[in-house]
Motif scaffolding. Sequence first.
Motif, PDB file in Angstrom:
ATOM      1  N   ARG A 592      17.079 -38.733  -2.893  1.00 19.34           N
ATOM      2  CA  ARG A 592      17.104 -37.958  -1.881  1.00 19.34           C
ATOM      3  C   ARG A 592      15.983 -38.180  -0.795  1.00 19.34           C
ATOM      4  N   ARG A 650       9.672 -30.707  -4.874  1.00 17.11           N
ATOM      5  CA  ARG A 650      10.523 -30.564  -6.034  1.00 17.11           C
ATOM      6  C   ARG A 650      10.463 -31.639  -6.859  1.00 17.11           C
TER       7      ARG A 650
ATOM      8  N   LEU B 148      11.704 -21.680  -2.667  1.00 19.70           N
ATOM      9  CA  LEU B 148      12.122 -22.747  -1.806  1.00 19.70           C
ATOM     10  C   LEU B 148      12.685 -23.792  -2.794  1.00 19.70           C
ATOM     11  N   VAL B 149      11.923 -24.099  -3.831  1.00 16.59           N
ATOM     12  CA  VAL B 149      12.293 -25.162  -4.763  1.00 16.59           C
ATOM     13  C   VAL B 149      13.563 -24.799  -5.407  1.00 16.59           C
ATOM     14  N   VAL B 152      16.181 -25.864  -3.069  1.00 13.41           N
ATOM     15  CA  VAL B 152      16.417 -27.126  -2.980  1.00 13.41           C
ATOM     16  C   VAL B 152      17.190 -27.757  -3.974  1.00 13.41           C
ATOM     17  N   PHE B 153      17.294 -26.932  -5.146  1.00 16.31           N
ATOM     18  CA  PHE B 153      18.146 -27.731  -6.209  1.00 16.31           C
ATOM     19  C   PHE B 153      19.764 -27.758  -5.824  1.00 16.31           C
ATOM     20  N   GLU B 155      20.456 -27.900  -2.601  1.00 13.04           N
ATOM     21  CA  GLU B 155      20.781 -29.054  -1.665  1.00 13.04           C
ATOM     22  C   GLU B 155      21.187 -30.520  -2.121  1.00 13.04           C
ATOM     23  N   PHE B 156      20.433 -30.767  -3.398  1.00 13.50           N
ATOM     24  CA  PHE B 156      20.629 -32.094  -3.709  1.00 13.50           C
ATOM     25  C   PHE B 156      22.074 -32.729  -3.867  1.00 13.50           C
ATOM     26  N   LEU B 159      23.065 -33.922  -0.428  1.00 14.92           N
ATOM     27  CA  LEU B 159      22.549 -35.185  -0.183  1.00 14.92           C
ATOM     28  C   LEU B 159      23.364 -36.219  -1.205  1.00 14.92           C
TER      29      LEU B 159
END
Lengths: 683, 174
Positions: A592, A650, B148-149, B152-153, B155-156, B159
């Motif tokens: 990432r 994260r 938030l975290v 983000v999981f 979103e990976f 990416l």
Amino acid sequence: MGIAKILKVKIIGHSSQRANIVGKLHELGLVQVIDIEKDYQDLLAKPKISDEELEKKINLIDYAISYLSQFEKAKGMIATFLPSKIGIDKEWFQDTINNFDFQEVVDECKELESKERYIDSEIAKLKAESQEISYWQNLNISLEEIKDTKRCNTLLAVVSSLQFSKFQEALFNLSSPIFLQVVNETKRDKYIFLIFLKERREDIDEIIGRHNVNIVTLPPLLGLASQNIEDIHNKIVGLEEEKKRLFDKAKELTQNTITDCIGHKCPPTIVKLMVLYDYFSQNLNSKLIQNSFGTTLQSFMLEGWIRDEDIKILKKSLQEEFNEIEILITEPSKDEIPPIELTNKRVIEPFEFVTELYSRPLYVELDPTPFFAPFFALFFALCLTDAGYGIVLTILTYIGLKKLSLGRSGKNLFKLLFLAGIVTIIVGALAGSLFGIDFNLLPAKYKFIQNIREKIMLFDPLKNPTLFLLISLGVGVIQVLVGFMIRLYEELKTKSIAKAILSQGSWLIFIPGLILMGLVKVPNLVTLGLIKDAFLPPFFELVSKCMITGGIAGIFLFHIIRSKNIIVGFGAGLYGLYETIGYFSDVLSYIRLFALGLATCVLAVAVNTIASQFIAIPYIGFALTIIILVVGHLFNIIINALSGFIHTCRLQFVEFFTKFYEGGGKQFKPFAKETRYTVIRHQ
Amino acid sequence: MQVFNAFYIITNKGGLEMGIGLTIAMAGIASAVVLAGIGSSIGVGLAGKTSAGALSEDPENFGKFLILVALPGTQGIYGFVISFLAAMQLGIVGGELSNPTLHQGWQIFFACLPVAFAGLLSAIHQGKVCAAGILMTAKQPAEMGKALVLGVFVEFYALLGFVISFLLLSGIKI
């Protein structure tokens, strides 16, 4: 470094000095008072100490503040995210406590609110009334004239349009004189005015009932309906103006800065209320805290946590002032869990923001902050990968630190971004990117900039993305390995040395062995310019094989020793090896950084390219280009700093902390003069 | 493949081969932006709706919610970045328009798909996670970092799609 040493303190004193000692402790703010031990529970104060009058005052002030705060000026974006306290001079603080009559303001607020409510309900009533009359505004007689006469009855009614013709027919079939006027009609209904003879009342009622006709009674009003509607409208306008006057009055209480006779600027009334709120809550707290004390007829006892370094100050200041006092310090026993206070060096301290976002460490654990801080800054920088963006971020956060009055965590966040900004400048320089400018397009006389850039530059993320990708994975491998090392260190303290080395050390050999093997076997690396020869010397292959075998052997050995049974241990070892896949995906997760870094770079180029299209426009082209550049790059910085921050968090929480860190410690919260709204400014 | 061949023959007969490669590439470029953009719009929409509701309780939370609402917006940006790169590669922006062959056109088309679809779906689901996170933050403002975290999981995977799209694009030689 890490976690402050916390000890247990017991203070025993004479009842007569109790209030003073509590006051002193409140002022010092060093001890976190806890309930006294179970053995002494019957010494707790009964009934519980409370102060209803004080609580009532606080509630009243709270009400006034929340009522008035709706009239305050809207806060900025940063203020809502990082609320700050209002700085107050000490003199002025004291003056407010002594002289300010909050009751008057509270009463005023109550009056304003009840007036506002009254006006609102009046307006609602008037609006409903005007709505009701509005259907009859075509009626050309005065409303007071619609009443029964000697021989006739009058009616206002609503008929459904579908029923109307039948209704009309039924009325005419009565063959009696009837006056019917359709005053108004909507799609669904007709509004009718009816006059008929009194003696036919029963027949008419029957027809009305059969055709679902609703009889309307209008409010007792004088004059024409249309005139009444206008009157009501005027009344509403008047009421709304009055409401606005009320609001202005309330706003005055929140905004006006009055300059008093000496020329001091007094903050608005709402701030005075806040000062009193804080003052009263402190008083209440210092009373309520005594519920944790143990008391006898002549003495009282309190227990609490204190930082090792504060003990001297506490002893000195208490024993100086009070003669009959005993202070006992003990180590926390095994089943007690002391609260956590993080103490890190100045450079590391801002990163506590991230630790606190996850969870504070347990008292027996290591503080992870110093371990992840360098990684955090580096990862964040890799997500931005632009020296220009680093410079902007550094400057913006520096200004923020100077200009904004921030709380502790707000300050930490800004300092963290400041440090990360500096690292971003370095990483951006190494990646040779500055606001995504294409240096090849520079005119010949500026070629020296390009030369400087090439001297500093290590790699170009856009020209050589594979190298960038490998760097991201590489820092990932390093961080995962560091995680294992910390775990190894922690286990060395608690477990036997052999077990610790076998369980964690095996992985520390195995994973680098795998990577080395990969490096030996992948000839592609030559083309990337990472290694000179097609293969590392065969020697390295041997080394990597030894490391892998050693690692696997270690993992099996560990499981066999632990389960004390070769077959079970062998099975567990196989399963243990399966964790490799988990670690593999951990490392992949660091991709990432590459993706985010690249996205930032390409977006920067995109902003430049789009902006350059506008320069050809005559007259305004140049200004337009500048605007697009500034807005575009600013947007890019904000959105990517945000993603960079969260994704980096994260990586710490999920990939790094899971290797060694548990968390779950409670924050050390000493009994101190805490405030909600204001803070005393020291000049 | 047969379909593609048929297409190839038809276009060859019509003498349009030079233009059709560019057209197909453009279809890919457009789909990266469009699909990832749709995903982000839906995701941001979901989170936005929820935050508007939660704001009625306490408008002070606006700043916090804003970040959670913005989070599913990044997929659209990844789609845009890939499209922009492909457009640069073809010289549509900043350069001379090149004429890719039919094969190159399809290559660019497929290179754009990972970010398009990964972005489309992950943004929608991230929007849902963020909406839930907003409700959590409304009740426990101190726990916003965790919300938030969690977001983000999701979103990976967008990416990862972005990385593969990028690598595929950089592998195409025009």
